[in-house]
Each structure stands twice: as C-alpha cells, then as structure tokens.
Motif scaffolding. Sequence first.
Motif, short mmCIF file in Angstrom:
data_model
loop_
_atom_site.label_atom_id
_atom_site.label_comp_id
_atom_site.label_asym_id
_atom_site.label_seq_id
_atom_site.Cartn_x
_atom_site.Cartn_y
_atom_site.Cartn_z
N UNK A 29 0.77 -1.02 0.34
CA UNK A 29 -0.23 0.42 -0.40
C UNK A 29 0.46 1.35 0.10
N UNK A 30 0.43 1.86 0.98
CA UNK A 30 1.53 3.64 1.02
C UNK A 30 2.58 3.14 1.71
N UNK A 31 3.37 1.78 1.82
CA UNK A 31 4.42 1.89 2.21
C UNK A 31 5.69 0.58 0.88
N UNK A 54 -6.93 7.45 7.95
CA UNK A 54 -6.80 6.28 6.51
C UNK A 54 -5.88 7.29 5.59
N UNK A 55 -4.78 6.08 4.95
CA UNK A 55 -4.23 7.59 3.68
C UNK A 55 -4.15 6.17 2.65
N UNK A 56 -4.27 7.59 1.68
CA UNK A 56 -4.72 6.19 0.32
C UNK A 56 -3.19 5.85 -0.78
N UNK A 57 -2.96 4.93 -1.30
CA UNK A 57 -1.49 5.21 -1.95
C UNK A 57 -2.02 5.81 -3.52
N UNK A 58 -1.64 6.87 -4.04
CA UNK A 58 -2.07 7.55 -5.13
C UNK A 58 -0.38 7.48 -6.01
N UNK A 59 -1.25 6.40 -6.82
CA UNK A 59 0.32 7.12 -8.27
C UNK A 59 0.60 8.11 -8.55
N UNK A 60 1.95 8.53 -8.23
CA UNK A 60 1.98 9.90 -9.12
C UNK A 60 2.67 9.91 -10.46
N UNK A 90 0.14 -1.35 -6.57
CA UNK A 90 -0.61 -0.30 -5.80
C UNK A 90 -1.62 1.43 -6.37
N UNK A 91 -2.01 2.08 -5.45
CA UNK A 91 -2.91 1.96 -6.12
C UNK A 91 -4.36 1.55 -5.55
N UNK A 92 -5.32 1.92 -6.57
CA UNK A 92 -6.55 1.52 -7.20
C UNK A 92 -7.75 1.42 -5.77
N UNK A 93 -7.96 0.96 -5.25
CA UNK A 93 -9.84 0.96 -4.06
C UNK A 93 -10.07 0.09 -3.36
#
Length: 526
Positions: free
Chosen positions: A227-229, A335-341, A368-371
């Motif tokens: 995820x965010x990590x 909560x933290x969202x992983x957004x792809x740069x 990563x990314x998604x939901x």
Amino acid sequence: MGVMNRDEAIRALKAGEEFDFLVVGGGATGLGTAVDAASRGHRVALVEAHDFAKGTSSRSTKLVHGGVRYLKQGNISLVVEALKERGLLAQNAPHLVHDLAFVIPAYKWWDGPFYGIGLRIYDTLAGKLGLGPSQNLNREETLKMIPTIETDGLHGGILYHDGQFDDARLAVNLAQTAVEQGAVVANYLRAQSLMKEGGIVTGVVVRDQEDGTEFTIRAKAVINATGVFVDGLRKEDDGDAKPIVAVSQGVHLVLPKRFLPGESAIMVPQTEDGRVLFAVPWHDRVVVGTTDTPLPEAAIEPRALDEELDFLMEHARKYLADDPTIDDVLSVFAGLRPLVKSGDGSDTAGMSRDHTVLISESGLITVTGGKWTTYRKMGEDVVDQAEMVAGVEALPCRTRDLRIHGWREDQGGRLSWYGTDADSVEALMKERPALNEVLDEDFELTAAEVCFAVESEMARTVEDVLARRSRALLLDARAAIRMAPKVAELMAGFFGKDDDWLQAQVEEFENLARGYLFPPTQSKGG
C-alpha cells in the motif's frame, strides 16, 4: 485445511518449501492477490507486518463504489471497471455488501445538473450489475429520505445507489478464503529484507514480531503489496528507485445515529474548496468524511489534522439540521490512500485512483494504487504478470464468481456480517453460556465474539479484536477503552498469558485509542 491458525502457518512457512508467490502485505490488495493466486492453483504465502487491514484497508469510507466523482474528471474507464467490480463483490460477499441509497442535496448555491446526467451514465455503465436507477427528487421527497438535512436553500435532490460494506471484516474473510484455497497466511510477520541470487529476488527474510525470531521464505516471485509503504521495499530492492506513491489522507468522524436516522446517505459532491463530503449510516452510527489532504510521508497510525477535523465539523453542521458538537463525536479515524504519482504529484485530489503494477530488474513485483472496490481486479492483474516473472504455468483467474468466506444472503440481525460464521458464534454461546455476556452497555460486543476472533480469525492483540474483528474502536472509542481489560482477560486465558501480558495489552490499546477520541489526546509513541 481452511482454518486460520497462526502457529500452523508459521510452521508451514519455516518448513523450507519454495512457494510460487510470496505476497508481502495483508491489506485489500495483498489479500486479493493471495486469493487470486491460490484459487488458480498456485502455491502462495502471505505475510503481514501488523494485522490484516491494519492500515488503509480498515480506514475507508466503507463504500463499494464506482466513483461518481470520477465522472467529472472524465475517467469513464475507471468508473466502468469499478462498477463491474462493485457488482461482483455484492454477488460474492452478500453478507458484507449492501445497497445504499445516496441523496445529493441540491442547494441554490451550487450546480446540480451535471450529476443528473452523470448519474444516468452511471446507471447505464453499471448495466445488469446495477443496484437501482438514479432519479431526481423534489424538496419534499428529499426531506422524506433525509429528514435531518439542512433545509435552508434546499430545492431538491438526486437519488443514486452505491454499495456499502465492512472493510476490515471483508479483509478477515479474504484471509480465510485464501487459507481455504490453500495459501499460507500469517500476521505479525515483518519482511525485513529481500533475498537475492545473481541479482534476482528469491525470497524474503521475515521477523516474527511476537517472539523476535527471524527466518527465510523462498519464492519464485515476491509481490510487494504494502500500500502506502511500497516505496520502502522498492528502495531496498533498488537504491535508485524513485518513489511512486503520493500519500493522501482521508479523515472520518463518527456520530450517533440520530444525526442521520434514515437508511439513506448524503453525498455533497462539491464543498467550497472542491472536496467531496459523505455522511453515511454504518453499524447504527453515522460516518462523516472525507477530506483529501496530501501528506509528506506515511504513518502506520495516521492522525487527523486539526484543520481536517475543523473542516468536517463545520460541514457536518452546514448540512445536518441538528448541529453536532465535540461531545457528540464517538470516534475519529484517519486513513492513507496510496495514489500513484504523475507529474509533480502535488494535487492528490485530482490524482489517479487507477492501480499500477511494476516489475523491477530483479523481478520484484509491486502493485499499488486502486481502491477497495477494485481489489479483485488488482489481484487478477498482478497474478497475470507474476506468473510470467515466476515462470509458472499461466492458469485462469477464478475469482469473478468465487464466493468469499462467510457467503450467505443477508439474514439480518446483529451477527449478519459474520455470514455463515454467525452459526459458529451462536454455537459458542450455547456451549458456554457465560460467553453471552455483553462487554459494554453502549456497545454490543459479546465475550463469544472475542473468543471466536481469537480461535478462528487470527486475532492476536486487544487492538485486533476491538479495531478490526469488531469495529468498536471506530464506532465508539470510549466504549472500546472500557472493554479493553475484559477483552485482554479473555485473550490471556486462551493464550495462557500472565498478568504482565494482560496489563501491557490494555495499556497499549488505551494509548492507541486516545488518538481516536475527539479532540484526540496524544498517545504515547503514537
């Protein structure tokens, strides 16, 4: 086969077998990947450094949604995929996914027509997996559905349908499903370092967080689903790897049911600064969220910022006729969202929610990314590519119609989210009547559910039980704090732990839970 047992899983992981795939990360993406790969017939292991869904995957807005707001960004393909996945998830986990009617209130100070057209597109895209048609509402119809909405300036509304679910419960059920499909799954196993031979990743050195021991797990392919990590493991794999995740924080307040007494949710598509606001009935409470705040780095226990809480309180008062006060807030969670740069990665509100699969030169696979809504498709996509990296036979995906553990048409009642496992919880109550005890007058959690979480759902700590197996911490943080000693006592009895363990567990949980009070009080080490 198929029962979640950590001791057995550790033994299997230490046996020296080479797995086809080792998934690192036990959130929505990692669990979806493990279920997909194992159900195809591959040999799969999954390790999670904390507990399943400890991070982002237990901190969502609790919606299985196509993403109405992405229509406005013109990202129709993302909406199409998400609507399809929403329908599949409703079919495959009906005990956890429910239709929810949303009302977009129309006020004279902002423009509503786009959403009328956009929602007709939404209905069309959903096709036969749709939950119900959208429709325009007049002022009276709007007030009938959401009687507690602010009436000043209200001239109508738009009704549409989306899905609602319990995110951490789905994660636990996915872990159980993975085990039933033959995967070896364990929480509290941290991936310490990658193993390589000739520059190719061949496995992971893991550390057992419970006893401090380290051992190796070999695999033909390692999948980084943290995820965010994800950038941490990518950096270890390749010191020159550029970060791909931008972190965006969403924050939620939980209020008593009286603030939104009906069955419908409120969606405000555009507040003054362009953010989306939801007020959603969930487990007999109301979840109000979400903000979209870019953060410089990820934390395992994210905390709401003062300005986010101010924003939510101000807008809750603006759109709810009965103005909530600080004293009404039962819990706060972030909560933290992983957004792809893409580009400079500064505007997280407009950044893509699409998911990304990357394969490094050493063969480390990162997803990563998604939901949550698209977790199954993410798993399918990454396993399709991982089969090539691992050099294993390409087998067909089987998750489109794979029933998730607990599958049962909704039976109603307080234990309905257990699905078929409700029978086991009720059997425990019959066998041991003492377990019928409800642990707090403000929160209906029984001793039987605590025992079931420990015996059958791999709960290892008081936090696991009160934050994720039950949702007490998110629904009523003060009640959760009151229940902690009793939960610790029940768990200590099962694990054969002494008073020192029990006291340490209670103290750890109380420190954590203080961060969920409103206003949050600083927790030690949190």
